[in-house]
Design an enzyme around this catalytic site. Sequence first.
Site, PDB file in Angstrom:
ATOM      1  N   SER A 178      -3.878  -2.314   8.056  1.00 57.72           N
ATOM      2  CA  SER A 178      -4.567  -2.243   9.236  1.00 57.72           C
ATOM      3  C   SER A 178      -3.645  -3.015  10.335  1.00 57.72           C
ATOM      4  CB  SER A 178      -5.964  -3.024   9.178  1.00 57.72           C
ATOM      5  OG  SER A 178      -6.632  -2.258   8.081  1.00 57.72           O
TER       6      SER A 178
HETATM    7  C1  SAM Z   1      -7.467   0.242   5.064  1.00 55.60           C
HETATM    8  S1  SAM Z   1      -7.252   0.126   3.667  1.00 55.60           S
HETATM    9  C2  SAM Z   1      -7.155  -1.559   3.293  1.00 55.60           C
HETATM   10  C3  SAM Z   1      -6.328  -2.584   4.091  1.00 55.60           C
HETATM   11  C4  SAM Z   1      -6.239  -3.908   3.342  1.00 55.60           C
HETATM   12  N1  SAM Z   1      -7.247  -4.866   3.640  1.00 55.60           N
HETATM   13  C5  SAM Z   1      -4.805  -4.455   3.806  1.00 55.60           C
HETATM   14  O1  SAM Z   1      -4.725  -5.535   4.511  1.00 55.60           O
HETATM   15  O2  SAM Z   1      -3.881  -3.853   3.642  1.00 55.60           O
HETATM   16  C6  SAM Z   1      -8.575   0.560   2.367  1.00 55.60           C
HETATM   17  C7  SAM Z   1      -8.390   0.345   1.007  1.00 55.60           C
HETATM   18  O3  SAM Z   1      -9.874   0.631   0.626  1.00 55.60           O
HETATM   19  C8  SAM Z   1      -9.706   1.427  -0.713  1.00 55.60           C
HETATM   20  N2  SAM Z   1     -10.822   1.705  -1.261  1.00 55.60           N
HETATM   21  C9  SAM Z   1     -11.507   2.969  -0.872  1.00 55.60           C
HETATM   22  N3  SAM Z   1     -12.667   3.046  -1.478  1.00 55.60           N
HETATM   23  C10 SAM Z   1     -12.578   1.882  -2.166  1.00 55.60           C
HETATM   24  C11 SAM Z   1     -13.837   1.507  -3.000  1.00 55.60           C
HETATM   25  N4  SAM Z   1     -14.928   2.126  -3.341  1.00 55.60           N
HETATM   26  N5  SAM Z   1     -13.840   0.178  -3.603  1.00 55.60           N
HETATM   27  C12 SAM Z   1     -12.612  -0.421  -3.464  1.00 55.60           C
HETATM   28  N6  SAM Z   1     -11.590  -0.125  -2.699  1.00 55.60           N
HETATM   29  C13 SAM Z   1     -11.837   0.901  -2.023  1.00 55.60           C
HETATM   30  C14 SAM Z   1      -8.439   2.204  -0.626  1.00 55.60           C
HETATM   31  O4  SAM Z   1      -7.741   2.511  -1.700  1.00 55.60           O
HETATM   32  C15 SAM Z   1      -7.510   1.311   0.391  1.00 55.60           C
HETATM   33  O5  SAM Z   1      -6.606   0.583  -0.162  1.00 55.60           O
END
Ligand code: SAM
Length: 367
Positions: free
Chosen positions: A70
């Site tokens: 992000s």
């Molecule tokens: C915007 S990214 C995260 C950014 C992260 N916090 C960083 O600093 O890099 C969103 C993440 O949520 C994960 N995700 C999506 N659905 C999910 C779920 N149900 N449980 C856990 N992770 C999930 C995706 O695979 C993705 O890696």
Amino acid sequence: MTAVCWDHVFAAVPRRPYIPDVVWTDSDQPLDRKTDPEAWADAVAADIPLVTQMDDGADGGGLFPSSSASMPSLVRLMLDHLAVRPDHRVLELGTGTGWNTALLATALTEGKVISIEVDPVLAAQAEENLFACDIEPFVIVGDGLQGYPGGAPYDRVVATMAVQRVPYEWAEQVKPGGVILTPWGTAFHNSGLLRLVVDGDGDGTASGRFVGSVNFMWARSQRRRFDTREFVGDVIADPDAARVRHTTTDPRPLGEEHADFAIGLCLPEVEQRTYFGRGDAAGEYTQWLSDGQSWASVDYKPGADSFEVNESGPRDLWAEAETAFEEWRNRGEPPREQHGVTVTPNGQWTWFDGPTGRVRIGPAPVA
Ligand SMILES: C[S@@+](CC[C@H](N)C(=O)[O-])C[C@H]1O[C@@H](n2cnc3c(N)ncnc32)[C@H](O)[C@@H]1O
């Protein structure tokens, strides 16, 4: 215990070690560190989001972003809203690159952060990134929507993926008075940062307002179910299915974020798309709405005071959107931040100006 000094933490934890060699910025073209190291380094240093995975990692044409690092200023804003103290226990959902996990782990007492990532490849990469930076992570591969009861109770739950429904499990696993911070949206409009406080009475409800504007990718199992473009293709093949009328409601406020947000609360599962067709040069366009069963379109022409509406299926979707828009106007056009959500064991509801101002979902009752 004193508050966390995020300036110090951000200075100590740069995001660069967490960024993979291939990222996508605002174009479809990947940016590869090996072939263009300077552009890659500039992108990593800039205050922009970096897409780090497409299509859940499948080989393909790069259809949709499925993970990202992000925008740093947004990461900071969310951590400020989370209001953690060093002794807090935090559950993070959506590990992604592991950078946010690293910031939290650095700010908190050792062993107080648990992070869940649904994608095993990303989880393994994040763990590797964290170990390389001397941070011992507790990363779990799983569905963050279930939370992680094994580590509960938490002081804070923070999600970095958007949800349409806040799982009750999160409220259940947070201490009374604790905070849940999550991106939240409807299929109509995905832009809310929601901050819930878990009820101090211990009755398991959580309630709170939207505190800002964010646009995160959806939690995997809450992604949109259909693509309006395909739906519209079917509609065009069957134009006789439409009920045709005219409206004096100008469609242009659709697309204005606070109006869209409020309409989305009433029509949460309806998607919208704008199509610029042959009349594009003259500023004409068609606004489409669909919920997978019903569809509506309205044709906008500059200078017109009446607009053609086509509706088909069990619902009059444009009429519903018009009513929701009128109701929002009559309330004085409140911004997103005047709305909130309450989560209970029986589900969530959205409200305006306090939990008693429950927002109606679906068509208005006939007078
Ligand atoms: C915007 S990214 C995260 C950014 C992260 N916090 C960083 O600093 O890099 C969103 C993440 O949520 C994960 N995700 C999506 N659905 C999910 C779920 N149900 N449980 C856990 N992770 C999930 C995706 O695979 C993705 O890696």
